[in-house]
Design a protein around this motif. Structure first.
Motif, PDB file in Angstrom:
ATOM      1  N   PRO A   1       0.794  -1.237   0.000  1.00 39.95           N
ATOM      2  CA  PRO A   1       0.000   0.000   0.000  1.00 39.95           C
ATOM      3  C   PRO A   1       0.827   1.288   0.000  1.00 39.95           C
ATOM      4  CG  PRO A   1      -0.168  -1.152   2.108  1.00 39.95           C
ATOM      5  CD  PRO A   1       0.574  -2.056   1.183  1.00 39.95           C
ATOM      6  N   GLY A   2       2.043   1.243   0.526  1.00 45.82           N
ATOM      7  CA  GLY A   2       2.856   2.463   0.562  1.00 45.82           C
ATOM      8  C   GLY A   2       3.666   2.692  -0.695  1.00 45.82           C
ATOM      9  N   ALA A   3       3.691   1.693  -1.580  1.00 48.20           N
ATOM     10  CA  ALA A   3       4.575   1.771  -2.747  1.00 48.20           C
ATOM     11  C   ALA A   3       4.140   2.851  -3.746  1.00 48.20           C
ATOM     12  CB  ALA A   3       4.640   0.411  -3.441  1.00 48.20           C
ATOM     13  N   ALA A   4       2.831   3.090  -3.846  1.00 49.26           N
ATOM     14  CA  ALA A   4       2.342   4.078  -4.826  1.00 49.26           C
ATOM     15  C   ALA A   4       2.872   5.470  -4.502  1.00 49.26           C
ATOM     16  CB  ALA A   4       0.820   4.077  -4.845  1.00 49.26           C
ATOM     17  N   GLU A   5       2.746   5.858  -3.229  1.00 53.52           N
ATOM     18  CA  GLU A   5       3.214   7.198  -2.854  1.00 53.52           C
ATOM     19  C   GLU A   5       4.727   7.305  -2.994  1.00 53.52           C
ATOM     20  OE1 GLU A   5       1.754   9.365   0.423  1.00 53.52           O
ATOM     21  OE2 GLU A   5      -0.151   8.273   0.490  1.00 53.52           O
ATOM     22  N   GLU A   6       5.425   6.239  -2.638  1.00 49.78           N
ATOM     23  CA  GLU A   6       6.875   6.243  -2.751  1.00 49.78           C
ATOM     24  C   GLU A   6       7.307   6.389  -4.212  1.00 49.78           C
ATOM     25  OE1 GLU A   6      10.220   3.430  -1.039  1.00 49.78           O
ATOM     26  OE2 GLU A   6       8.343   3.177   0.054  1.00 49.78           O
ATOM     27  N   CYS A   7       6.598   5.707  -5.082  1.00 47.04           N
ATOM     28  CA  CYS A   7       6.889   5.759  -6.517  1.00 47.04           C
ATOM     29  C   CYS A   7       6.675   7.178  -7.045  1.00 47.04           C
ATOM     30  CB  CYS A   7       5.995   4.759  -7.254  1.00 47.04           C
ATOM     31  SG  CYS A   7       6.412   4.588  -8.997  1.00 47.04           S
ATOM     32  N   MET A   8       5.586   7.782  -6.609  1.00 45.11           N
ATOM     33  CA  MET A   8       5.308   9.164  -7.034  1.00 45.11           C
ATOM     34  C   MET A   8       6.399  10.110  -6.545  1.00 45.11           C
ATOM     35  SD  MET A   8       2.485   9.288  -8.727  1.00 45.11           S
ATOM     36  CE  MET A   8       2.202  11.032  -8.681  1.00 45.11           C
ATOM     37  N   ASP A   9       6.821   9.913  -5.300  1.00 41.47           N
ATOM     38  CA  ASP A   9       7.824  10.821  -4.731  1.00 41.47           C
ATOM     39  C   ASP A   9       9.185  10.649  -5.406  1.00 41.47           C
ATOM     40  OD1 ASP A   9       5.956  11.863  -3.044  1.00 41.47           O
ATOM     41  OD2 ASP A   9       6.462  10.564  -1.361  1.00 41.47           O
ATOM     42  N   ARG A  10       9.510   9.412  -5.765  1.00 34.92           N
ATOM     43  CA  ARG A  10      10.825   9.186  -6.372  1.00 34.92           C
ATOM     44  C   ARG A  10      10.853   9.538  -7.859  1.00 34.92           C
ATOM     45  NH1 ARG A  10      13.917   3.531  -5.593  1.00 34.92           N
ATOM     46  NH2 ARG A  10      13.373   3.957  -3.433  1.00 34.92           N
ATOM     47  N   TYR A  11       9.775   9.231  -8.561  1.00 33.10           N
ATOM     48  CA  TYR A  11       9.806   9.383 -10.028  1.00 33.10           C
ATOM     49  C   TYR A  11       8.841  10.439 -10.576  1.00 33.10           C
ATOM     50  CZ  TYR A  11      12.516   5.116  -9.673  1.00 33.10           C
ATOM     51  OH  TYR A  11      13.483   4.198  -9.335  1.00 33.10           O
ATOM     52  N   GLY A  12       8.100  11.092  -9.678  1.00 29.94           N
ATOM     53  CA  GLY A  12       7.128  12.085 -10.131  1.00 29.94           C
ATOM     54  C   GLY A  12       7.757  13.182 -10.978  1.00 29.94           C
ATOM     55  N   ALA A  13       8.901  13.713 -10.517  1.00 32.46           N
ATOM     56  CA  ALA A  13       9.546  14.815 -11.245  1.00 32.46           C
ATOM     57  C   ALA A  13      10.020  14.357 -12.626  1.00 32.46           C
ATOM     58  CB  ALA A  13      10.721  15.361 -10.442  1.00 32.46           C
ATOM     59  N   LEU A  14      10.512  13.116 -12.701  1.00 30.02           N
ATOM     60  CA  LEU A  14      10.964  12.573 -13.989  1.00 30.02           C
ATOM     61  C   LEU A  14       9.798  12.461 -14.969  1.00 30.02           C
ATOM     62  CD1 LEU A  14      12.982  11.055 -15.873  1.00 30.02           C
ATOM     63  CD2 LEU A  14      12.420   8.968 -14.605  1.00 30.02           C
ATOM     64  N   VAL A  15       8.704  11.861 -14.514  1.00 31.67           N
ATOM     65  CA  VAL A  15       7.543  11.669 -15.404  1.00 31.67           C
ATOM     66  C   VAL A  15       6.928  13.019 -15.770  1.00 31.67           C
ATOM     67  CG1 VAL A  15       5.235  10.646 -15.581  1.00 31.67           C
ATOM     68  CG2 VAL A  15       7.095   9.340 -14.533  1.00 31.67           C
ATOM     69  N   TRP A  16       6.879  13.926 -14.805  1.00 29.41           N
ATOM     70  CA  TRP A  16       6.333  15.269 -15.072  1.00 29.41           C
ATOM     71  C   TRP A  16       7.177  15.988 -16.128  1.00 29.41           C
ATOM     72  CZ3 TRP A  16       2.306  18.161 -15.141  1.00 29.41           C
ATOM     73  CH2 TRP A  16       2.366  19.554 -15.083  1.00 29.41           C
ATOM     74  N   SER A  17       8.492  15.867 -16.012  1.00 31.05           N
ATOM     75  CA  SER A  17       9.390  16.498 -16.983  1.00 31.05           C
ATOM     76  C   SER A  17       9.155  15.929 -18.387  1.00 31.05           C
ATOM     77  CB  SER A  17      10.839  16.274 -16.539  1.00 31.05           C
ATOM     78  OG  SER A  17      11.725  16.550 -17.586  1.00 31.05           O
ATOM     79  N   LEU A  18       9.026  14.613 -18.454  1.00 26.98           N
ATOM     80  CA  LEU A  18       8.748  13.963 -19.749  1.00 26.98           C
ATOM     81  C   LEU A  18       7.427  14.455 -20.326  1.00 26.98           C
ATOM     82  CD1 LEU A  18       9.771  10.344 -18.824  1.00 26.98           C
ATOM     83  CD2 LEU A  18      10.249  11.326 -21.039  1.00 26.98           C
ATOM     84  N   ALA A  19       6.410  14.490 -19.481  1.00 23.46           N
ATOM     85  CA  ALA A  19       5.077  14.887 -19.952  1.00 23.46           C
ATOM     86  C   ALA A  19       5.074  16.336 -20.423  1.00 23.46           C
ATOM     87  CB  ALA A  19       4.059  14.687 -18.834  1.00 23.46           C
ATOM     88  N   ARG A  20       5.790  17.205 -19.713  1.00 24.34           N
ATOM     89  CA  ARG A  20       5.828  18.613 -20.110  1.00 24.34           C
ATOM     90  C   ARG A  20       6.495  18.791 -21.477  1.00 24.34           C
ATOM     91  NH1 ARG A  20       3.337  22.435 -19.541  1.00 24.34           N
ATOM     92  NH2 ARG A  20       4.559  24.080 -18.597  1.00 24.34           N
ATOM     93  N   ARG A  21       7.516  17.965 -21.735  1.00 23.64           N
ATOM     94  CA  ARG A  21       8.219  18.109 -23.012  1.00 23.64           C
ATOM     95  C   ARG A  21       7.448  17.498 -24.178  1.00 23.64           C
ATOM     96  NH1 ARG A  21      12.325  15.181 -22.539  1.00 23.64           N
ATOM     97  NH2 ARG A  21      12.406  14.969 -20.284  1.00 23.64           N
ATOM     98  N   HIS A  22       6.598  16.525 -23.887  1.00 25.48           N
ATOM     99  CA  HIS A  22       5.874  15.852 -24.958  1.00 25.48           C
ATOM    100  C   HIS A  22       4.461  16.399 -25.156  1.00 25.48           C
ATOM    101  CE1 HIS A  22       8.620  12.503 -26.064  1.00 25.48           C
ATOM    102  NE2 HIS A  22       9.136  12.800 -24.893  1.00 25.48           N
ATOM    103  N   THR A  23       4.103  17.426 -24.417  1.00 28.25           N
ATOM    104  CA  THR A  23       2.775  18.027 -24.582  1.00 28.25           C
ATOM    105  C   THR A  23       2.935  19.541 -24.690  1.00 28.25           C
ATOM    106  OG1 THR A  23       2.519  18.143 -22.190  1.00 28.25           O
ATOM    107  CG2 THR A  23       1.547  16.234 -23.272  1.00 28.25           C
ATOM    108  N   ARG A  24       1.904  20.175 -25.221  1.00 30.24           N
ATOM    109  CA  ARG A  24       1.969  21.631 -25.394  1.00 30.24           C
ATOM    110  C   ARG A  24       1.505  22.364 -24.137  1.00 30.24           C
ATOM    111  NH1 ARG A  24       2.275  23.777 -30.479  1.00 30.24           N
ATOM    112  NH2 ARG A  24       2.101  22.333 -32.230  1.00 30.24           N
ATOM    113  N   LEU A  25       0.445  21.859 -23.526  1.00 35.56           N
ATOM    114  CA  LEU A  25      -0.191  22.581 -22.427  1.00 35.56           C
ATOM    115  C   LEU A  25      -0.030  21.840 -21.109  1.00 35.56           C
ATOM    116  CD1 LEU A  25      -3.552  23.283 -24.312  1.00 35.56           C
ATOM    117  CD2 LEU A  25      -1.620  24.870 -24.048  1.00 35.56           C
TER     118      LEU A  25
END
Lengths: 185, 89
Positions: free
Chosen positions: A14-38
């Motif tokens: 149950p704790g793995a989801a939040e941990e995953c978001m905290d560790r990789y959230g910035a990476l995925v957010w960076s990818l999403a920002r570069r691959h989308t316009r808005l």
């Protein structure tokens, strides 16, 4: 002992989801920002990427790639699926600045940096136009046609540069270096 | 005869690589995706995922450079909470 999160996620921790978001959230957010316009598109994309990660967590094999590389691969697949037909243009940074920013990773302690370090080394060994084509395509999300116009090269040459460049990175990753770095951990 | 077959094999492997790289950088339309699937059926030795992992490693190399300069934008907290809530439902 491995501190990978995906196996725990696949196992229903149950704790793995939040941990995953905290560790990789910035990476995925960076990818999403570069691959989308808005920003709104990026937010929707991030949700889809993490949902896809949850579904694919049991496919993660640490002998093939680091967790960060696996997550990046899944995220790229999802983002390219989502935005395949939308034109994308790079904003801000140039290829030269991306190359300058790539660190040497001489004192890397985190496993995924080993892959990034090897990729950076492989990129530096490419011919300048090959390197530019790979970074513009993979990191800045430009289409092959856009790269052709930007670099003033025929479309076929751009495709060849990207293919050769990625093959070189692939060969470097498959070599002994990464295995040695993993074994040294 | 076997020489012609060998050349055809090389040509189809090269075409499959080209399409694979296009798929992982800008995506493929449906007919071309079918063409790639067809080619890959005869090329079991082609490690599709290794190309994707190479692209992921390039992505990480560039992103790490960005992060080391502290220009990496953190994910909005509201979005983080929304994603976690969505995964739980």
């Amino acid at each position: 002992m491995s501190d990978d999160i995906l196996p725990r996620l696949a196992g229903g921790d149950p704790g793995a989801a939040e941990e995953c978001m905290d560790r990789y959230g910035a990476l995925v957010w960076s990818l999403a920002r570069r691959h989308t316009r808005l920003a709104a598109e990026a937010e929707d994309a991030v949700q889809e990427v993490f949902l896809s990660l949850w579904k694919n967590a049991d496919r993660f094999d640490p002998s093939k790639a680091s967790e960060a590389a696996f997550i990046t691969m899944i995220a790229r697949r999802r983002l390219i699926d989502l935005h395949r037909r939308k034109e994308r243009r790079p904003e801000g940074s140039t290829v030269e600045s991306e190359l300058e920013r790539m660190p040497d990773f001489k004192s890397s302690v985190i496993e995924y940096r080993a892959e990034a370090s090897l990729a950076a080394r492989a990129l530096r060994k490419l011919q300048p136009k090959e390197r530019e084509a790979v970074i513009l395509s993979v990191y800045q999300g430009m289409s092959h046609s856009e790269i052709s116009s930007y670099l003033g090269l025929p479309l076929g040459t751009v495709k060849t540069h990207i293919r050769r460049g990625l093959k070189r990175v692939r060969e470097t990753l498959a070599g002994d270096d990464l295995a040695l770095q993993r074994a040294a951990k | 005869m076997s020489g012609r077959k060998h050349r055809w094999g090389e040509a189809s492997a090269r075409r499959a690589e080209e399409l694979l790289v296009t798929r992982l950088t800008e995506g493929l339309d449906e007919p071309t995706a079918h063409e790639l699937d067809y080619l890959l059926r005869d090329l079991p030795e082609l490690d599709v995922e290794s190309f994707e992992l190479a692209a992921a490693a390039v992505e990480l190399a560039c992103w790490q450079g960005l992060e080391s300069e502290s220009e990496s934008e953190p994910m909005p907290l509201v979005l983080r909470d929304r994603v976690i809530a969505g995964l739980g439902s």
